[in-house]
Design a protein around this motif. Sequence first.
Motif, PDB file in Angstrom:
ATOM      1  N   GLU A  46     -55.531  55.204  -0.723  1.00 40.04           N
ATOM      2  CA  GLU A  46     -54.535  54.642  -1.636  1.00 40.04           C
ATOM      3  C   GLU A  46     -53.875  53.413  -1.037  1.00 40.04           C
ATOM      4  OE1 GLU A  46     -51.342  57.392  -2.367  1.00 40.04           O
ATOM      5  OE2 GLU A  46     -50.674  57.401  -0.285  1.00 40.04           O
ATOM      6  N   LEU A  47     -53.499  52.504  -1.903  1.00 48.88           N
ATOM      7  CA  LEU A  47     -52.805  51.295  -1.473  1.00 48.88           C
ATOM      8  C   LEU A  47     -51.394  51.642  -1.024  1.00 48.88           C
ATOM      9  CD1 LEU A  47     -52.609  48.151  -1.294  1.00 48.88           C
ATOM     10  CD2 LEU A  47     -51.701  48.242  -3.629  1.00 48.88           C
ATOM     11  N   VAL A  48     -51.010  51.125   0.127  1.00 51.51           N
ATOM     12  CA  VAL A  48     -49.640  51.270   0.631  1.00 51.51           C
ATOM     13  C   VAL A  48     -48.853  49.994   0.355  1.00 51.51           C
ATOM     14  CG1 VAL A  48     -48.211  51.615   2.672  1.00 51.51           C
ATOM     15  CG2 VAL A  48     -50.378  52.866   2.438  1.00 51.51           C
ATOM     16  N   ALA A  49     -49.410  48.868   0.774  1.00 49.71           N
ATOM     17  CA  ALA A  49     -48.730  47.577   0.600  1.00 49.71           C
ATOM     18  C   ALA A  49     -49.761  46.470   0.672  1.00 49.71           C
ATOM     19  CB  ALA A  49     -47.664  47.376   1.667  1.00 49.71           C
ATOM     20  N   ARG A  50     -49.426  45.371   0.007  1.00 48.23           N
ATOM     21  CA  ARG A  50     -50.342  44.241  -0.065  1.00 48.23           C
ATOM     22  C   ARG A  50     -49.534  42.960  -0.023  1.00 48.23           C
ATOM     23  NH1 ARG A  50     -52.536  41.115  -4.218  1.00 48.23           N
ATOM     24  NH2 ARG A  50     -54.774  40.635  -4.067  1.00 48.23           N
ATOM     25  N   ILE A  51     -50.106  41.930   0.601  1.00 46.36           N
ATOM     26  CA  ILE A  51     -49.421  40.642   0.670  1.00 46.36           C
ATOM     27  C   ILE A  51     -50.435  39.542   0.406  1.00 46.36           C
ATOM     28  CG2 ILE A  51     -49.690  40.552   3.197  1.00 46.36           C
ATOM     29  CD1 ILE A  51     -46.947  39.080   3.246  1.00 46.36           C
ATOM     30  N   SER A  52     -50.076  38.629  -0.478  1.00 43.21           N
ATOM     31  CA  SER A  52     -50.974  37.521  -0.802  1.00 43.21           C
ATOM     32  C   SER A  52     -50.913  36.451   0.282  1.00 43.21           C
ATOM     33  CB  SER A  52     -50.582  36.921  -2.149  1.00 43.21           C
ATOM     34  OG  SER A  52     -49.365  36.192  -2.012  1.00 43.21           O
ATOM     35  N   SER A  53     -51.788  35.480   0.171  1.00 42.35           N
ATOM     36  CA  SER A  53     -51.782  34.395   1.151  1.00 42.35           C
ATOM     37  C   SER A  53     -50.480  33.603   1.077  1.00 42.35           C
ATOM     38  CB  SER A  53     -52.974  33.464   0.917  1.00 42.35           C
ATOM     39  OG  SER A  53     -52.952  32.961  -0.407  1.00 42.35           O
ATOM     40  N   GLY A  54     -49.832  33.637  -0.072  1.00 41.58           N
ATOM     41  CA  GLY A  54     -48.568  32.925  -0.230  1.00 41.58           C
ATOM     42  C   GLY A  54     -47.341  33.762   0.071  1.00 41.58           C
ATOM     43  N   GLY A  55     -47.552  35.033   0.456  1.00 41.45           N
ATOM     44  CA  GLY A  55     -46.429  35.872   0.854  1.00 41.45           C
ATOM     45  C   GLY A  55     -45.873  36.788  -0.224  1.00 41.45           C
ATOM     46  N   VAL A  56     -46.526  36.839  -1.379  1.00 42.54           N
ATOM     47  CA  VAL A  56     -46.076  37.757  -2.432  1.00 42.54           C
ATOM     48  C   VAL A  56     -46.510  39.174  -2.061  1.00 42.54           C
ATOM     49  CG1 VAL A  56     -46.228  38.364  -4.862  1.00 42.54           C
ATOM     50  CG2 VAL A  56     -46.215  35.951  -4.175  1.00 42.54           C
ATOM     51  N   TYR A  59     -45.807  47.023  -3.247  1.00 43.38           N
ATOM     52  CA  TYR A  59     -45.772  48.273  -2.495  1.00 43.38           C
ATOM     53  C   TYR A  59     -46.037  49.465  -3.417  1.00 43.38           C
ATOM     54  CZ  TYR A  59     -43.310  45.517   1.050  1.00 43.38           C
ATOM     55  OH  TYR A  59     -42.959  44.579   1.983  1.00 43.38           O
ATOM     56  N   ALA A  60     -46.573  50.514  -2.825  1.00 39.31           N
ATOM     57  CA  ALA A  60     -46.627  51.789  -3.527  1.00 39.31           C
ATOM     58  C   ALA A  60     -45.199  52.290  -3.712  1.00 39.31           C
ATOM     59  CB  ALA A  60     -47.436  52.798  -2.712  1.00 39.31           C
TER      60      ALA A  60
END
Length: 121
Positions: A46-56, A59-60
Motif C-alpha cells: 500500500e502507498l504510504v506517501a508520495r512526492i512529485s519532482s516539484g515537491g507536491v 499521504y495515506a
Amino acid sequence: QVQLVESGGGLVQAGGSLRLSCAASGSIASINAMGWYRQTPGKLRELVARISSGGVTNYADSVKGRFTISRDNLQNTVFLQMNILKPEDTAVYYCNAGVRPLGGIWDMTVWGQGTQVTVSS
C-alpha cells in the motif's frame, strides 16, 4: 542500471520516531515521483506517501499528521520521517521512484529492496 537503496528501519516503541532514507544511484537522467509503500504478510503493498519532482505530496489517511515525506533532488534521495509510530505501522517499507535513465525515452519504475520497521506496543 538504476538502484534504490533504503536505510533507517528498525525496532522502536510505540510513540517513537524513525527516519527512512532511500538513495537512487546509477545512470540517471532525471527522477519523477518518489514514494514509500509498505507491506505486511498476506496483504497488498500500500502507498504510504508520495512526492512529485516539484515537491507536491500526498499521504495515506492512516499516516497523515504523523509522517512527512521529503526529497533532496541534488542527492537523488527521498526521506520518510515517521513520528508517533503505532504497532499497526509495523511492515516492510519499500522505496519507489519513476526514473528516466540516461539515453532513455521512457520512465522506468524502480523499487528498493525494502527495510523492516517494527513498532512494539
